[in-house]
Scaffold this motif. Structure first.
Motif, PDB file in Angstrom:
ATOM      1  N   LYS A 100       7.308  -8.344   9.802  1.00 16.87           N
ATOM      2  CA  LYS A 100       7.820  -9.188  10.514  1.00 16.87           C
ATOM      3  C   LYS A 100       6.838  -9.507  11.841  1.00 16.87           C
ATOM      4  O   LYS A 100       6.365 -10.701  11.969  1.00 16.87           O
ATOM      5  CB  LYS A 100       9.015  -8.811  11.399  1.00 16.87           C
ATOM      6  N   LEU A 101       6.099  -8.374  12.094  1.00 16.90           N
ATOM      7  CA  LEU A 101       4.863  -8.501  13.008  1.00 16.90           C
ATOM      8  C   LEU A 101       3.651  -9.123  12.651  1.00 16.90           C
ATOM      9  O   LEU A 101       2.377  -9.121  13.101  1.00 16.90           O
ATOM     10  CB  LEU A 101       4.532  -7.333  13.782  1.00 16.90           C
ATOM     11  N   GLU A 102       3.492  -9.287  11.199  1.00 14.60           N
ATOM     12  CA  GLU A 102       2.387  -9.540  10.625  1.00 14.60           C
ATOM     13  C   GLU A 102       1.337  -8.543  10.588  1.00 14.60           C
ATOM     14  O   GLU A 102      -0.032  -8.745  10.547  1.00 14.60           O
ATOM     15  CB  GLU A 102       1.840 -11.004  10.877  1.00 14.60           C
ATOM     16  N   LYS A 103       1.721  -7.145  10.782  1.00 18.27           N
ATOM     17  CA  LYS A 103       0.894  -6.113  10.869  1.00 18.27           C
ATOM     18  C   LYS A 103       0.931  -5.495   9.508  1.00 18.27           C
ATOM     19  O   LYS A 103       1.397  -4.391   9.062  1.00 18.27           O
ATOM     20  CB  LYS A 103       1.249  -5.143  11.979  1.00 18.27           C
ATOM     21  N   TYR A 104       0.255  -6.125   8.355  1.00 18.05           N
ATOM     22  CA  TYR A 104       0.623  -5.751   6.894  1.00 18.05           C
ATOM     23  C   TYR A 104      -0.351  -4.433   6.623  1.00 18.05           C
ATOM     24  O   TYR A 104       0.395  -3.569   5.951  1.00 18.05           O
ATOM     25  CB  TYR A 104      -0.122  -6.809   6.165  1.00 18.05           C
ATOM     26  N   SER A 105      -1.268  -3.885   7.195  1.00 21.55           N
ATOM     27  CA  SER A 105      -1.830  -2.628   6.943  1.00 21.55           C
ATOM     28  C   SER A 105      -0.977  -1.604   7.380  1.00 21.55           C
ATOM     29  O   SER A 105      -0.707  -0.468   6.672  1.00 21.55           O
ATOM     30  CB  SER A 105      -3.117  -2.452   7.723  1.00 21.55           C
ATOM     31  N   ILE A 136       1.671  -4.634  -3.250  1.00 19.16           N
ATOM     32  CA  ILE A 136       2.017  -5.995  -2.860  1.00 19.16           C
ATOM     33  C   ILE A 136       1.684  -6.427  -1.684  1.00 19.16           C
ATOM     34  O   ILE A 136       1.157  -7.560  -1.380  1.00 19.16           O
ATOM     35  CB  ILE A 136       3.548  -6.203  -3.299  1.00 19.16           C
ATOM     36  N   ILE A 137       1.958  -5.541  -0.617  1.00 19.54           N
ATOM     37  CA  ILE A 137       1.772  -6.078   0.713  1.00 19.54           C
ATOM     38  C   ILE A 137       0.164  -6.386   1.064  1.00 19.54           C
ATOM     39  O   ILE A 137      -0.337  -7.220   1.783  1.00 19.54           O
ATOM     40  CB  ILE A 137       2.260  -5.097   1.772  1.00 19.54           C
ATOM     41  N   TYR A 138      -0.853  -5.292   0.280  1.00 26.16           N
ATOM     42  CA  TYR A 138      -2.182  -5.680   0.649  1.00 26.16           C
ATOM     43  C   TYR A 138      -2.468  -6.836  -0.048  1.00 26.16           C
ATOM     44  O   TYR A 138      -3.518  -7.735   0.436  1.00 26.16           O
ATOM     45  CB  TYR A 138      -3.000  -4.464  -0.030  1.00 26.16           C
ATOM     46  N   LEU A 139      -1.959  -7.312  -1.070  1.00 22.09           N
ATOM     47  CA  LEU A 139      -2.348  -8.486  -1.967  1.00 22.09           C
ATOM     48  C   LEU A 139      -1.684  -9.757  -0.862  1.00 22.09           C
ATOM     49  O   LEU A 139      -2.653 -10.593  -1.009  1.00 22.09           O
ATOM     50  CB  LEU A 139      -1.692  -8.324  -3.319  1.00 22.09           C
ATOM     51  N   PHE A 144      -7.747  -7.644  -1.522  1.00 24.63           N
ATOM     52  CA  PHE A 144      -7.465  -7.248  -3.130  1.00 24.63           C
ATOM     53  C   PHE A 144      -8.259  -5.795  -2.865  1.00 24.63           C
ATOM     54  O   PHE A 144      -7.779  -4.905  -3.794  1.00 24.63           O
ATOM     55  CB  PHE A 144      -8.225  -8.532  -3.903  1.00 24.63           C
ATOM     56  N   GLN A 145      -9.305  -5.585  -2.258  1.00 23.99           N
ATOM     57  CA  GLN A 145      -9.920  -4.534  -2.628  1.00 23.99           C
ATOM     58  C   GLN A 145      -9.079  -3.197  -2.157  1.00 23.99           C
ATOM     59  O   GLN A 145      -9.151  -2.292  -2.744  1.00 23.99           O
ATOM     60  CB  GLN A 145     -11.370  -4.307  -1.874  1.00 23.99           C
ATOM     61  N   GLN A 146      -8.476  -3.372  -0.976  1.00 27.72           N
ATOM     62  CA  GLN A 146      -7.552  -2.316  -0.477  1.00 27.72           C
ATOM     63  C   GLN A 146      -6.359  -2.068  -1.569  1.00 27.72           C
ATOM     64  O   GLN A 146      -5.984  -0.972  -1.668  1.00 27.72           O
ATOM     65  CB  GLN A 146      -6.882  -2.432   0.756  1.00 27.72           C
ATOM     66  N   ALA A 147      -5.956  -3.180  -2.008  1.00 28.14           N
ATOM     67  CA  ALA A 147      -4.865  -3.085  -3.010  1.00 28.14           C
ATOM     68  C   ALA A 147      -5.222  -2.465  -4.278  1.00 28.14           C
ATOM     69  O   ALA A 147      -4.581  -1.515  -4.772  1.00 28.14           O
ATOM     70  CB  ALA A 147      -4.283  -4.690  -3.483  1.00 28.14           C
ATOM     71  N   GLN A 148      -6.527  -2.599  -4.735  1.00 27.66           N
ATOM     72  CA  GLN A 148      -7.031  -1.963  -5.749  1.00 27.66           C
ATOM     73  C   GLN A 148      -7.329  -0.479  -5.632  1.00 27.66           C
ATOM     74  O   GLN A 148      -7.047   0.289  -6.487  1.00 27.66           O
ATOM     75  CB  GLN A 148      -8.426  -2.757  -6.493  1.00 27.66           C
ATOM     76  N   LYS A 149      -7.916  -0.141  -4.525  1.00 24.00           N
ATOM     77  CA  LYS A 149      -8.086   1.194  -4.103  1.00 24.00           C
ATOM     78  C   LYS A 149      -6.750   1.789  -4.057  1.00 24.00           C
ATOM     79  O   LYS A 149      -6.613   3.116  -4.586  1.00 24.00           O
ATOM     80  CB  LYS A 149      -8.743   1.255  -2.733  1.00 24.00           C
ATOM     81  N   CYS A 150      -5.588   1.407  -3.416  1.00 25.10           N
ATOM     82  CA  CYS A 150      -4.175   1.982  -3.404  1.00 25.10           C
ATOM     83  C   CYS A 150      -3.835   2.228  -4.801  1.00 25.10           C
ATOM     84  O   CYS A 150      -3.044   3.352  -5.042  1.00 25.10           O
ATOM     85  CB  CYS A 150      -3.257   0.837  -2.716  1.00 25.10           C
TER      86      CYS A 150
END
Length: 233
Positions: A100-105, A136-139, A144-150
């Motif tokens: 909600k706060l747009e703090k996705y990381s 999904i949140i990283y995407l 994308f790089q963090q999503a893939q690493k995750c």
């Protein structure tokens, strides 16, 4: 004064609820934190955590930053007492608030924290759902790089490696690599996603976000960084 911290804690919780009704937002956190401290004096981590969670819930709209701190502290209390399973809903609430706060990381980090807690409790389904949620949140945040690493990190966990959530994540990431928006949308309709938290489902339904062609170009320039079903670590 009469050495009854349990009763003092109950009164502090009541004071916190009254402060909310009166709109005294600065005092809400103080009262619930003091209630939590009194419960801890009694050696009761569960009600101590509950008090912080009540304060967090009361402040989500008016003081969301403080609410996230209260959720964090509430989870930590249970983790320190080996009661991670009692914190599952708190991890999810905190993650939803961060979205909600747009703090996705930060939101993704709380889902990964839930995954770690679920691992300790052998709650494999909750663990896999948490990992897929983080990806999904990283995407959604165009990372994308963090999503893939995750994905690669989580795939080291055997329970996730053989799960429906893993297959869904693989389809999403592969579609991103190919720059295929329609395939991303199809993957986002997966039954594995339908069983996630509503906040995460809403993010998934909005995929893809960001510049797909730029992601495809970046992936194409990374020798060996793309997904390989035979080497998920």
């Amino acid at each position: 004064m009469i050495s009854s911290p349990w009763d003092a804690a109950k009164h502090m919780e009541n004071a916190g609820a009254l402060a909310k009704e009166l709109g005294l937002w600065n005092e809400v956190s103080d009262f619930y934190r003091r209630a939590s401290e009194f419960y801890r004096e009694c050696g009761r981590s569960q009600p101590a955590s509950d008090a912080l969670a009540k304060g967090a819930s009361a402040l989500e709209d008016k003081a969301p930053e403080e609410a996230t701190k209260l959720y964090d502290d509430a989870c930590t209390l249970l983790e320190e007492d080996g009661k991670e399973q009692m914190a599952f809903d708190l991890y999810r609430a905190a993650a939803s608030l961060y979205v909600k706060l747009e703090k996705y990381s930060d939101a993704a980090a709380f889902h990964l924290r839930l995954g770690s807690a679920a691992d300790k409790c052998n709650a494999v389904n909750s663990q896999c759902k948490a990992y897929l949620s983080a990806i999904i949140i990283y995407l959604y945040a165009h990372d994308f790089q963090q999503a893939q690493k995750c994905y690669n990190d989580c795939s080291e966990v055997q329970g996730f490696l053989s799960s429906d959530q893993n297959r869904c994540a693989m389809k999403l990431l592969s579609a991103y690599e190919e720059g295929d928006a329609e395939e991303i949308k199809r993957a986002a309709q997966s039954s594995a996603i339908n069983h996630l938290d509503h906040v995460v489902i809403r993010l998934a339904r909005k995929l893809p976000t960001g510049d797909l062609q730029a992601i495809k170009k970046d992936v194409g320039g990374d020798d060996g960084d793309s997904l390989d079903e035979d080497d998920l670590t």
